[in-house]
Design a protein around this motif. Structure first.
Motif, PDB file in Angstrom:
ATOM      1  N   LYS A  45      37.540  34.699  51.534  1.00 51.04           N
ATOM      2  CA  LYS A  45      38.592  34.981  50.554  1.00 51.04           C
ATOM      3  C   LYS A  45      39.791  34.052  50.746  1.00 51.04           C
ATOM      4  N   GLU A  46      40.119  33.750  51.991  1.00 54.23           N
ATOM      5  CA  GLU A  46      41.196  32.793  52.250  1.00 54.23           C
ATOM      6  C   GLU A  46      40.823  31.411  51.711  1.00 54.23           C
ATOM      7  N   SER A  47      39.573  31.015  51.878  1.00 56.63           N
ATOM      8  CA  SER A  47      39.096  29.735  51.347  1.00 56.63           C
ATOM      9  C   SER A  47      39.207  29.688  49.828  1.00 56.63           C
ATOM     10  N   LEU A  48      38.823  30.797  49.173  1.00 58.69           N
ATOM     11  CA  LEU A  48      38.922  30.864  47.713  1.00 58.69           C
ATOM     12  C   LEU A  48      40.378  30.805  47.262  1.00 58.69           C
ATOM     13  N   TYR A  49      41.243  31.476  47.997  1.00 56.70           N
ATOM     14  CA  TYR A  49      42.669  31.473  47.651  1.00 56.70           C
ATOM     15  C   TYR A  49      43.225  30.053  47.742  1.00 56.70           C
ATOM     16  N   LYS A  50      42.843  29.326  48.787  1.00 54.43           N
ATOM     17  CA  LYS A  50      43.302  27.941  48.938  1.00 54.43           C
ATOM     18  C   LYS A  50      42.730  27.056  47.838  1.00 54.43           C
ATOM     19  N   LEU A  51      41.470  27.291  47.497  1.00 52.02           N
ATOM     20  CA  LEU A  51      40.816  26.480  46.459  1.00 52.02           C
ATOM     21  C   LEU A  51      41.484  26.675  45.106  1.00 52.02           C
ATOM     22  N   PHE A  52      41.734  27.923  44.763  1.00 51.35           N
ATOM     23  CA  PHE A  52      42.260  28.228  43.429  1.00 51.35           C
ATOM     24  C   PHE A  52      43.767  28.009  43.340  1.00 51.35           C
ATOM     25  N   ALA A  53      44.474  28.262  44.449  1.00 45.87           N
ATOM     26  CA  ALA A  53      45.906  27.982  44.567  1.00 45.87           C
ATOM     27  C   ALA A  53      46.707  28.479  43.363  1.00 45.87           C
ATOM     28  N   THR A  54      46.528  29.772  43.060  1.00 48.96           N
ATOM     29  CA  THR A  54      47.238  30.366  41.934  1.00 48.96           C
ATOM     30  C   THR A  54      48.061  31.555  42.417  1.00 48.96           C
ATOM     31  N   PRO A  55      49.375  31.466  42.368  1.00 50.18           N
ATOM     32  CA  PRO A  55      50.209  32.597  42.809  1.00 50.18           C
ATOM     33  C   PRO A  55      49.865  33.865  42.039  1.00 50.18           C
ATOM     34  N   GLY A  56      49.849  34.991  42.736  1.00 50.90           N
ATOM     35  CA  GLY A  56      49.555  36.264  42.089  1.00 50.90           C
ATOM     36  C   GLY A  56      48.164  36.785  42.365  1.00 50.90           C
ATOM     37  N   MET A  57      47.301  35.929  42.898  1.00 52.17           N
ATOM     38  CA  MET A  57      45.952  36.385  43.223  1.00 52.17           C
ATOM     39  C   MET A  57      45.974  37.273  44.464  1.00 52.17           C
ATOM     40  N   LEU A  58      45.142  38.315  44.456  1.00 55.26           N
ATOM     41  CA  LEU A  58      45.065  39.255  45.567  1.00 55.26           C
ATOM     42  C   LEU A  58      43.647  39.290  46.131  1.00 55.26           C
ATOM     43  N   PHE A  59      43.536  39.237  47.463  1.00 54.36           N
ATOM     44  CA  PHE A  59      42.220  39.225  48.112  1.00 54.36           C
ATOM     45  C   PHE A  59      41.385  40.427  47.691  1.00 54.36           C
ATOM     46  N   LYS A  60      42.012  41.597  47.665  1.00 51.74           N
ATOM     47  CA  LYS A  60      41.274  42.839  47.413  1.00 51.74           C
ATOM     48  C   LYS A  60      40.896  42.984  45.937  1.00 51.74           C
ATOM     49  N   ALA A  61      41.795  42.611  45.064  1.00 51.28           N
ATOM     50  CA  ALA A  61      41.591  42.873  43.632  1.00 51.28           C
ATOM     51  C   ALA A  61      40.803  41.787  42.914  1.00 51.28           C
ATOM     52  N   HIS A  62      40.913  40.547  43.370  1.00 49.83           N
ATOM     53  CA  HIS A  62      40.399  39.435  42.572  1.00 49.83           C
ATOM     54  C   HIS A  62      39.240  38.671  43.203  1.00 49.83           C
ATOM     55  N   ILE A 105      35.475  34.979  41.891  1.00 46.12           N
ATOM     56  CA  ILE A 105      36.868  35.280  41.558  1.00 46.12           C
ATOM     57  C   ILE A 105      36.868  35.926  40.174  1.00 46.12           C
ATOM     58  N   ASP A 106      37.447  37.109  40.075  1.00 46.08           N
ATOM     59  CA  ASP A 106      37.569  37.832  38.803  1.00 46.08           C
ATOM     60  C   ASP A 106      39.059  37.957  38.523  1.00 46.08           C
ATOM     61  N   TYR A 107      39.557  37.079  37.648  1.00 51.55           N
ATOM     62  CA  TYR A 107      41.014  36.963  37.482  1.00 51.55           C
ATOM     63  C   TYR A 107      41.355  36.726  36.017  1.00 51.55           C
ATOM     64  N   GLU A 108      42.209  37.570  35.503  1.00 50.17           N
ATOM     65  CA  GLU A 108      42.701  37.446  34.120  1.00 50.17           C
ATOM     66  C   GLU A 108      41.537  37.311  33.130  1.00 50.17           C
ATOM     67  N   ASN A 109      40.570  38.229  33.276  1.00 50.33           N
ATOM     68  CA  ASN A 109      39.421  38.324  32.367  1.00 50.33           C
ATOM     69  C   ASN A 109      38.498  37.112  32.392  1.00 50.33           C
ATOM     70  N   LYS A 110      38.569  36.336  33.461  1.00 49.37           N
ATOM     71  CA  LYS A 110      37.638  35.223  33.648  1.00 49.37           C
ATOM     72  C   LYS A 110      36.966  35.374  35.005  1.00 49.37           C
ATOM     73  N   LYS A 111      35.701  34.961  35.072  1.00 51.33           N
ATOM     74  CA  LYS A 111      34.951  35.038  36.319  1.00 51.33           C
ATOM     75  C   LYS A 111      34.518  33.637  36.753  1.00 51.33           C
ATOM     76  N   TYR A 112      34.676  33.366  38.032  1.00 50.92           N
ATOM     77  CA  TYR A 112      34.332  32.059  38.590  1.00 50.92           C
ATOM     78  C   TYR A 112      33.408  32.270  39.787  1.00 50.92           C
ATOM     79  N   ARG A 113      32.316  31.538  39.833  1.00 49.62           N
ATOM     80  CA  ARG A 113      31.315  31.681  40.908  1.00 49.62           C
ATOM     81  C   ARG A 113      31.449  30.533  41.904  1.00 49.62           C
TER      82      ARG A 113
END
Length: 208
Positions: free
Chosen positions: A148-165, A182-190
């Protein structure tokens, strides 16, 4: 030079891991740092952070880059001047860099029991397949956090939450890989994710 591991997940992507055994002085001496990089490292209160910062610059050299080739955007995400994608991590005596033709993220974490205390802050769906009674509960939590930390660094979008997204698909430790979403703002990324263990640490990295 203690280049610890080199991993090639595909023809586009390489990971290099450094084991930090040198002194601060020995790490600093051969480097040509930009003025703002030198200012950053001199301003660090912890020698462990200084050595981590400098070891990353040695990893850049292993890839054929210098400190001058690296810059950061307003979100703190690192970039290379030639357009290649990069992600950086440091934890205690290890640092890691991943460089690829595509967006990537990397994380190294020390396996520590205290991760169980904060598990509810970053785990949701994953509790369907891991349990406190699992023999490898701490190691599995560390893998999930690292992915999840890797995904957060990759996407680099403020507001993302490990648990929710972020969602990590079930895995076995000996798999060394799994899929995450990543399930964020009605979009899914694999994303394809990989992980490995060494000397009580876990490294995870993510690619599209």
């Amino acid at each position: 030079m203690p280049l610890y591991k080199t991993l090639t997940s595909n023809s586009q992507t390489t990971v290099k891991i450094w084991k930090i055994t040198e002194s601060y002085e020995d790490l600093l001496e051969p480097l040509d740092l930009k003025p703002n990089s030198l200012e950053r490292v001199l301003g660090m209160k912890s020698e462990m952070h200084q050595r981590g910062f400098l070891s990353v610059r040695h990893l850049l050299r292993e890839f054929g880059y210098t400190d001058q080739d690296l810059f950061y955007d307003d979100n703190g995400k690192p970039h290379l001047k030639d357009g290649k994608h990069i992600s950086i991590t440091h934890s205690f005596i290890f640092s890691g860099v991943i460089i690829s033709d595509v967006e990537v993220g990397i994380d190294i974490e020390k396996q520590r029991d205290k991760i169980a205390i904060i598990a509810k802050k970053f785990v949701d769906y994953e509790f369907n397949y891991i349990s406190k009674n699992d023999e490898d509960y701490i190691k599995k939590l560390t893998v999930i956090w690292g992915i999840k930390e890797s995904l957060y660094k990759l996407f680099a979008t403020p507001g993302m939450l490990f648990k929710a997204h972020f969602i990590v698909i079930p895995f076995m430790l000996n798999d060394g890989k799994t899929v995450a979403w990543i399930d964020y703002e009605n979009k899914k990324y694999r994303y394809n994710t990989h992980f490995l263990e060494f000397e009580g640490f876990t490294c995870a990295f993510a690619t599209p």
